[in-house]
Write a protein that holds these residues in place. Structure first.
Motif, PDB file in Angstrom:
ATOM      1  N   ASN A 113       0.844  -1.195   0.000  1.00  0.00           N
ATOM      2  CA  ASN A 113       0.000   0.000   0.000  1.00  0.00           C
ATOM      3  C   ASN A 113       0.882   1.249   0.000  1.00  0.00           C
ATOM      4  O   ASN A 113       2.109   1.165   0.043  1.00  0.00           O
ATOM      5  CB  ASN A 113      -0.967  -0.018   1.195  1.00  0.00           C
ATOM      6  N   ASP A 114       0.253   2.418  -0.075  1.00  0.00           N
ATOM      7  CA  ASP A 114       0.996   3.685  -0.157  1.00  0.00           C
ATOM      8  C   ASP A 114       1.874   3.926   1.069  1.00  0.00           C
ATOM      9  O   ASP A 114       2.972   4.467   0.954  1.00  0.00           O
ATOM     10  CB  ASP A 114       0.027   4.859  -0.340  1.00  0.00           C
ATOM     11  N   GLU A 115       1.392   3.537   2.238  1.00  0.00           N
ATOM     12  CA  GLU A 115       2.174   3.722   3.470  1.00  0.00           C
ATOM     13  C   GLU A 115       3.456   2.880   3.421  1.00  0.00           C
ATOM     14  O   GLU A 115       4.532   3.356   3.784  1.00  0.00           O
ATOM     15  CB  GLU A 115       1.335   3.335   4.678  1.00  0.00           C
ATOM     16  N   MET A 116       3.342   1.647   2.953  1.00  0.00           N
ATOM     17  CA  MET A 116       4.525   0.789   2.839  1.00  0.00           C
ATOM     18  C   MET A 116       5.482   1.350   1.787  1.00  0.00           C
ATOM     19  O   MET A 116       6.700   1.338   1.986  1.00  0.00           O
ATOM     20  CB  MET A 116       4.106  -0.639   2.461  1.00  0.00           C
ATOM     21  N   GLN A 117       4.951   1.834   0.680  1.00  0.00           N
ATOM     22  CA  GLN A 117       5.795   2.389  -0.382  1.00  0.00           C
ATOM     23  C   GLN A 117       6.570   3.602   0.118  1.00  0.00           C
ATOM     24  O   GLN A 117       7.762   3.734  -0.129  1.00  0.00           O
ATOM     25  CB  GLN A 117       4.954   2.767  -1.606  1.00  0.00           C
ATOM     26  N   LYS A 118       5.889   4.495   0.863  1.00  0.00           N
ATOM     27  CA  LYS A 118       6.567   5.675   1.400  1.00  0.00           C
ATOM     28  C   LYS A 118       7.675   5.271   2.372  1.00  0.00           C
ATOM     29  O   LYS A 118       8.778   5.808   2.334  1.00  0.00           O
ATOM     30  CB  LYS A 118       5.588   6.614   2.099  1.00  0.00           C
ATOM     31  N   PHE A 119       7.389   4.300   3.230  1.00  0.00           N
ATOM     32  CA  PHE A 119       8.397   3.823   4.179  1.00  0.00           C
ATOM     33  C   PHE A 119       9.624   3.306   3.436  1.00  0.00           C
ATOM     34  O   PHE A 119      10.757   3.635   3.767  1.00  0.00           O
ATOM     35  CB  PHE A 119       7.816   2.724   5.074  1.00  0.00           C
TER      36      PHE A 119
END
Length: 70
Positions: free
Chosen positions: A27-33
């Motif tokens: 998801n976007d949160e994992m990608q940003k991390f």
């Protein structure tokens, strides 16, 4: 001396095998991390299996994240 940061994908019960984590959805949160983590790192150390997975897929990838592996 730089910090050593270890990132692992494991389930709550400690399973780290991709075959046993079929419900993991990126998801976007994992990608940003992962983007932030990679931007802050000077090197990446991979285990043999992960290296083989990356080596098979990264030559086809494009973009900033992929460019950092070249």
């Amino acid at each position: 001396m730089p910090n050593l940061i270890i990132t692992e994908f494991v389930s709550v019960d400690g399973i780290a095998e991709v075959e046993k984590l079929p419900s993991v959805t990126w998801n976007d949160e994992m990608q940003k991390f992962k983007d932030d983590e990679l931007a802050d790192s000077g090197a990446m150390l991979l285990g043999r299996t992960t290296y083989e997975i990356f080596a098979g897929s990264w030559p086809k990838e494009t973009g900033d994240f992929a460019d950092r592996f070249c």
